[in-house]
Design a protein around this motif. Structure first.
Motif, PDB file in Angstrom:
ATOM      1  N   SER A  68      68.748  36.426  72.113  1.00 43.09           N
ATOM      2  CA  SER A  68      67.537  37.236  72.270  1.00 43.09           C
ATOM      3  C   SER A  68      66.247  36.416  72.142  1.00 43.09           C
ATOM      4  O   SER A  68      65.162  36.931  72.393  1.00 43.09           O
ATOM      5  N   GLU A  69      66.362  35.132  71.751  1.00 38.08           N
ATOM      6  CA  GLU A  69      65.176  34.289  71.583  1.00 38.08           C
ATOM      7  C   GLU A  69      64.657  33.796  72.921  1.00 38.08           C
ATOM      8  O   GLU A  69      65.418  33.545  73.847  1.00 38.08           O
ATOM      9  N   ARG A  70      63.343  33.606  72.977  1.00 40.74           N
ATOM     10  CA  ARG A  70      62.750  32.984  74.158  1.00 40.74           C
ATOM     11  C   ARG A  70      63.002  31.481  74.072  1.00 40.74           C
ATOM     12  O   ARG A  70      62.957  30.894  72.998  1.00 40.74           O
ATOM     13  N   TRP A  71      63.276  30.858  75.227  1.00 40.83           N
ATOM     14  CA  TRP A  71      63.575  29.434  75.243  1.00 40.83           C
ATOM     15  C   TRP A  71      63.041  28.817  76.532  1.00 40.83           C
ATOM     16  O   TRP A  71      62.738  29.502  77.500  1.00 40.83           O
ATOM     17  N   ASP A  72      62.930  27.503  76.506  1.00 41.50           N
ATOM     18  CA  ASP A  72      62.487  26.740  77.670  1.00 41.50           C
ATOM     19  C   ASP A  72      63.547  25.723  78.032  1.00 41.50           C
ATOM     20  O   ASP A  72      64.361  25.327  77.191  1.00 41.50           O
ATOM     21  N   ASN A  92      59.544  23.478  72.015  1.00 43.71           N
ATOM     22  CA  ASN A  92      58.994  22.885  73.232  1.00 43.71           C
ATOM     23  C   ASN A  92      57.479  22.855  73.194  1.00 43.71           C
ATOM     24  O   ASN A  92      56.867  21.842  73.513  1.00 43.71           O
ATOM     25  N   ARG A  93      56.866  23.945  72.792  1.00 43.41           N
ATOM     26  CA  ARG A  93      55.410  24.034  72.816  1.00 43.41           C
ATOM     27  C   ARG A  93      54.772  23.154  71.743  1.00 43.41           C
ATOM     28  O   ARG A  93      53.598  22.842  71.830  1.00 43.41           O
ATOM     29  N   ARG A  99      53.094  14.437  70.724  1.00 42.60           N
ATOM     30  CA  ARG A  99      52.691  13.364  71.625  1.00 42.60           C
ATOM     31  C   ARG A  99      51.380  12.736  71.174  1.00 42.60           C
ATOM     32  O   ARG A  99      51.214  11.541  71.274  1.00 42.60           O
ATOM     33  N   ARG A 100      50.466  13.552  70.697  1.00 44.01           N
ATOM     34  CA  ARG A 100      49.188  13.007  70.235  1.00 44.01           C
ATOM     35  C   ARG A 100      49.393  12.054  69.069  1.00 44.01           C
ATOM     36  O   ARG A 100      48.697  11.076  68.935  1.00 44.01           O
ATOM     37  N   ARG A 101      50.361  12.328  68.213  1.00 40.79           N
ATOM     38  CA  ARG A 101      50.601  11.472  67.051  1.00 40.79           C
ATOM     39  C   ARG A 101      51.171  10.111  67.446  1.00 40.79           C
ATOM     40  O   ARG A 101      51.053   9.158  66.720  1.00 40.79           O
ATOM     41  N   TRP A 102      51.829  10.049  68.599  1.00 42.65           N
ATOM     42  CA  TRP A 102      52.433   8.780  69.011  1.00 42.65           C
ATOM     43  C   TRP A 102      51.378   7.728  69.330  1.00 42.65           C
ATOM     44  O   TRP A 102      51.614   6.560  69.237  1.00 42.65           O
TER      45      TRP A 102
END
Length: 107
Positions: A68-72, A92-93, A99-102
């Protein structure tokens, strides 16, 4: 009724299912131009059957994705031409922040 085994799809399995991808960084515009065109939608539909059956784990956090969970259908963080597999919407979101921390600042 048989028990559904837990499913964790490897990148090789995703690629074999048609998830090799074809583009680089997502351009703006239509879903196709952003990398979510027919091939993406077709692969996601295949994987949806597995997610809906239960037992699929998020490739990013390793926890089960409840039907029932939303997924990508998650992309590789460093190569958007490749898919990694189903992942929780929240997992995912959250990648934009990661990415900014990398990238550290150069003073």
């Amino acid at each position: 009724m048989t028990a559904v085994s837990q499913i964790f799809l490897s990148p090789v399995q995703i690629f074999a299912a048609g998830g090799g991808g074809t583009g680089g960084a997502p351009p703006s515009g239509s879903t196709t131009r952003r990398g979510y065109g027919h091939a993406h939608q077709k692969l996601r539909a295949k994987l949806k059957l597995l997610v809906d059956a239960g037992g699929v784990r998020c490739w990013r956090c390793g926890k089960l994705i409840h039907p029932s969970e939303r997924w990508d259908l998650g992309h590789d963080d460093r190569d958007r031409r490749r898919y990694k597999g189903p992942e929780h919407l929240k997992c995912n979101r959250a990648t934009a922040t990661r990415r900014r921390r990398w990238h550290s600042r150069k003073w």
